[in-house]
Write an enzyme that holds these catalytic residues in place. Structure first.
Site, PDB file in Angstrom:
ATOM      1  N   CYS A   1       0.862  -1.184   0.000  1.00 42.73           N
ATOM      2  CA  CYS A   1       0.000   0.000   0.000  1.00 42.73           C
ATOM      3  C   CYS A   1       0.897   1.232   0.000  1.00 42.73           C
ATOM      4  CB  CYS A   1      -0.881  -0.011   1.254  1.00 42.73           C
ATOM      5  SG  CYS A   1      -1.951   1.428   1.399  1.00 42.73           S
TER       6      CYS A   1
ATOM      7  N   HIS B   1      -9.027  -3.756  -1.827  1.00 41.87           N
ATOM      8  CA  HIS B   1      -8.077  -2.935  -1.062  1.00 41.87           C
ATOM      9  C   HIS B   1      -8.445  -1.447  -1.151  1.00 41.87           C
ATOM     10  CE1 HIS B   1      -3.813  -1.928   0.233  1.00 41.87           C
ATOM     11  NE2 HIS B   1      -4.210  -0.789  -0.280  1.00 41.87           N
ATOM     12  N   GLU B   2      -8.765  -0.994  -2.363  1.00 40.57           N
ATOM     13  CA  GLU B   2      -9.067   0.437  -2.545  1.00 40.57           C
ATOM     14  C   GLU B   2     -10.431   0.797  -1.952  1.00 40.57           C
ATOM     15  OE1 GLU B   2      -6.586   2.111  -3.194  1.00 40.57           O
ATOM     16  OE2 GLU B   2      -5.322   0.627  -4.193  1.00 40.57           O
TER      17      GLU B   2
ATOM     18  N   HIS C   1     -10.106   1.549   1.609  1.00 43.08           N
ATOM     19  CA  HIS C   1      -9.638   2.915   1.907  1.00 43.08           C
ATOM     20  C   HIS C   1     -10.823   3.881   2.047  1.00 43.08           C
ATOM     21  CE1 HIS C   1      -5.285   2.823   1.859  1.00 43.08           C
ATOM     22  NE2 HIS C   1      -5.235   2.194   0.698  1.00 43.08           N
TER      23      HIS C   1
HETATM   24 ZN    ZN Z   1      -3.655   1.172  -0.029  1.00 47.34          ZN
END
Ligand code: ZN
Length: 162
Positions: free
Chosen positions: A94, A136-137, A140
């Site tokens: 990341c 993953h995004e 966020h």
């Molecule tokens: Zn990330």
């Protein structure tokens, strides 16, 4: 381009929840161009979420086209993962946690829907690297980092070689 920078752990902005995008105007389109540029400035960058540059809006960019033939860049506005299956362990990095990688449990196959820059709804089923990157995004946007998803900080987190 505005002087954006990548916020890194433990900056509290990374724990905040992003707001849905309501309107796509010229300013937003410029922001997407900037976000795309920032992502491609990072070596091996395959995804970025707006909150990583301090903008708490639900938009992510995914681009695995340099790793997987036939894939195109995706600008995903207000993305929602609607199905997840076939969970496995993947090694993740990341830009906001530059010194570490980690083993994270993710769905290998997902369905996702989002709005594109024309505010049209898109839906795909995808798997592997692209599916992991989207999860993953999207994390966020919900203030979740991979460190929040590892089973053990001792066993599953690895310091990157300098
Ligand atoms: Zn990330």
């Amino acid at each position: 381009m505005k002087p954006y920078h990548i916020y890194t752990y433990p900056d509290p902005i990374l724990k905040k929840i992003s707001e849905p995008v309501q309107r796509i105007d010229a300013e937003f389109r410029t922001f997407i161009k900037d976000l795309d540029e920032i992502m491609h400035q990072q070596p091996g960058g395959i995804g970025i979420a707006a909150p990583q540059v301090g903008v708490l809006k639900c938009v992510i960019i995914i681009d695995v086209s340099r790793k997987i033939q036939g894939k195109a860049q995706l600008v995903m506005i207000n993305p929602v993962i609607t199905a997840e299956s076939d969970f496995r362990i993947f090694r993740e990095g990341c830009m906001s946690i530059p010194d570490f990688t980690a083993n994270v449990r993710r769905a290998n196959t997902i369905k996702v829907e989002w709005f594109d820059l024309d505010m049209k709804v898109n839906r795909i089923e995808t798997d592997g690297l692209e599916a992991v990157c989207i999860q993953h995004e999207v994390d966020h946007l919900n203030g979740i980092l991979f460190l929040d998803r590892v089973s053990s900080l001792k066993i599953d987190v690895f310091r990157r070689k300098k």
